[in-house]
Design an enzyme around this catalytic site. Structure first.
Site, PDB file in Angstrom:
ATOM      1  N   LEU A 118      -6.815   7.798  -1.279  1.00  0.00           N
ATOM      2  CA  LEU A 118      -6.910   6.366  -0.996  1.00  0.00           C
ATOM      3  C   LEU A 118      -7.902   6.169   0.139  1.00  0.00           C
ATOM      4  CD1 LEU A 118      -3.165   5.259  -1.072  1.00  0.00           C
ATOM      5  CD2 LEU A 118      -4.964   4.283  -2.493  1.00  0.00           C
ATOM      6  N   SER A 119      -8.833   5.222  -0.028  1.00  0.00           N
ATOM      7  CA  SER A 119      -9.737   4.886   1.059  1.00  0.00           C
ATOM      8  C   SER A 119      -8.989   4.096   2.128  1.00  0.00           C
ATOM      9  CB  SER A 119     -10.914   4.056   0.536  1.00  0.00           C
ATOM     10  OG  SER A 119     -11.723   4.816  -0.334  1.00  0.00           O
ATOM     11  N   ALA A 120      -9.596   3.979   3.300  1.00  0.00           N
ATOM     12  CA  ALA A 120      -9.000   3.211   4.387  1.00  0.00           C
ATOM     13  C   ALA A 120      -8.900   1.737   3.989  1.00  0.00           C
ATOM     14  CB  ALA A 120      -9.842   3.366   5.650  1.00  0.00           C
TER      15      ALA A 120
ATOM     16  N   TYR B 264     -11.412  -0.865   1.561  1.00  0.00           N
ATOM     17  CA  TYR B 264     -11.003  -1.604   0.362  1.00  0.00           C
ATOM     18  C   TYR B 264     -11.188  -3.110   0.541  1.00  0.00           C
ATOM     19  CZ  TYR B 264      -8.877   2.407  -2.037  1.00  0.00           C
ATOM     20  OH  TYR B 264      -8.663   3.591  -2.698  1.00  0.00           O
TER      21      TYR B 264
ATOM     22  N   ARG C 283       0.826  -1.212   0.000  1.00  0.00           N
ATOM     23  CA  ARG C 283       0.000   0.000   0.000  1.00  0.00           C
ATOM     24  C   ARG C 283       0.865   1.269   0.000  1.00  0.00           C
ATOM     25  NH1 ARG C 283      -5.228   1.910   1.613  1.00  0.00           N
ATOM     26  NH2 ARG C 283      -5.134   3.796   2.893  1.00  0.00           N
TER      27      ARG C 283
END
Length: 377
Positions: free
Chosen positions: A63-65, A69, A38
């Site tokens: 970016l989502s947490a 995801y 990540r």
């Protein structure tokens, strides 16, 4: 949104925590998460925050947490060969993980509003392909991104097996999203503050399941009009006719995996242990050595970007071709006669080794002949 999972020291520990909290529940999703670090999708100055279960935004880059995801990946129920559309594809982190599961016969498309984010996504994709040993472990469905507002896709556009929207959707746009889905397909989206899974069970029938509460920025409404009409966003081509060379490359890579290593081990991790970052890095390097035989040989097989029809290209074109298949990682090739024999990239030293292994493979004789001797006129 996020913070439900403890921070990790590195990517593996983050995945351990997501598994322990039951956000990651299946092997395929775990393998995809472990295959891509990540932190590689963060700007360098923010990498220290990469393994926290928190969303990250810098300008248009978002970016989502990790917990979001992982819930999305689980809800999509991905399988090899499916078609996938990512609305608000962003950095390409999710699309790349999806591509590891879809395999070489899948479809992987993304629509992103900001052109600078698409450029960033392609930079990260190129870095993954050129540097990650995971690229050799998996049969990869490379994502394609187009710029535009995802609410401006033409109504008569192709439909997909799986669709994800990475921005908050209001009820007035729910039917629009559903129409992008094939019968039997799955749509995952934030709908009125709930991450929602919608399965299309028939032409006009749906199953709806609320997953978790989320907070997403809302979809950006279209602004540009031409003669009062919405400007249609052209999606990438759904299906491309594969060349015999490309099909041969896929077949021989898969067979080499089984022949050289038995059942090919995908990235996994055992029970969590307290260890230093240095020890984890050494374990990663040791794992990479185990796949070196396969990686070395499979990268001699040309990819879809190789073009054998032009045998008299410039030095610059040959260098680009070299980078396209990773040949430069095993040595520079100076002469055309040493570099190519038909459709298989060769060097003097590994040529005999590659030839011997091809002859041992359980492939049809015409395919062996093609791989060993064919040269396009």
């Amino acid at each position: 949104m996020g913070g439900a999972v403890s921070a990790g020291e590195d990517n593996d520990e983050l995945i351990d925590n997501l598994k322990e909290a039951q956000y990651i529940r299946t092997d395929l999703v775990e393998q995809a998460f472990r295959a891509i670090d990540r932190a590689d999708y963060y700007l360098e100055e923010f990498r220290d925050s990469a393994y926290k279960d928190l969303a990250w935004r810098h300008g248009n880059i978002h970016l989502s947490a990790p917990c979001i995801y992982s819930e999305v990946m689980e809800a999509l129920e991905l399988q090899p060969g499916l078609s996938f559309l990512n609305l608000g594809s962003g950095t390409g982190y999710l699309s790349t993980m999806v591509g590891l599961i879809l395999g070489p016969f899948g479809v992987n498309h993304g629509v992103e509003l900001h052109a600078d984010v698409i450029e960033y996504a392609y930079q990260k994709l190129d870095f993954f392909i050129k540097t990650s040993d995971s690229f050799d472990r998996f049969e990869f469905c490379e994502p394609s991104f187009v710029a535009g507002n995802c609410l401006e896709i033409a109504p008569q556009s192709q439909q997909y097996d799986r669709v994800y929207c990475g921005a908050g959707v209001q009820r007035e746009h729910e039917d629009y999203m559903k129409n992008l889905l094939k019968v039997g397909g799955i749509l995952v989206l934030p709908l009125e503050e709930k991450l929602t899974k919608i399965t299309r069970t028939g032409y006009n029938s749906w199953e709806i399941k609320k997953i978790i509460a989320v907070s997403f920025a809302p979809l950006v409404l279209p602004k540009h009009r031409e003669n009062g009409k919405i400007r249609a966003v052209p999606l990438p081509t759904m299906f491309e006719v594969r060349s015999l060379q490309d099909l041969s490359r896929i077949a021989i890579r898969q067979t080499l995996k089984k022949t050289l290593s038995g059942t090919w081990p995908l990235p996994q991790r055992g029970p969590r242990r307290s260890s230093t970052r240095l020890k984890r890095r050494q374990e990663h390097l040791d794992s990479a050595l185990l796949v070196n035989r396969y990686a070395f040989m499979s990268r001699l097989i040309p990819g879809p970007m190789d073009d054998n029809s032009n045998q008299s290209g410039t030095d610059e074109e040959e260098d680009e071709d070299c980078h396209g298949v990773g040949e430069c990682e095993v040595g520079e090739v100076e002469d055309e006669s040493r570099r190519r024999e038909g459709s298989v990239l060769l060097m003097e030293a590994p040529a005999n080794l590659l030839r011997e292994n091809i002859l041992r493979l359980p492939l049809p004789e015409p395919l062996k002949m093609y791989l060993l001797y064919y040269r396009e006129k």
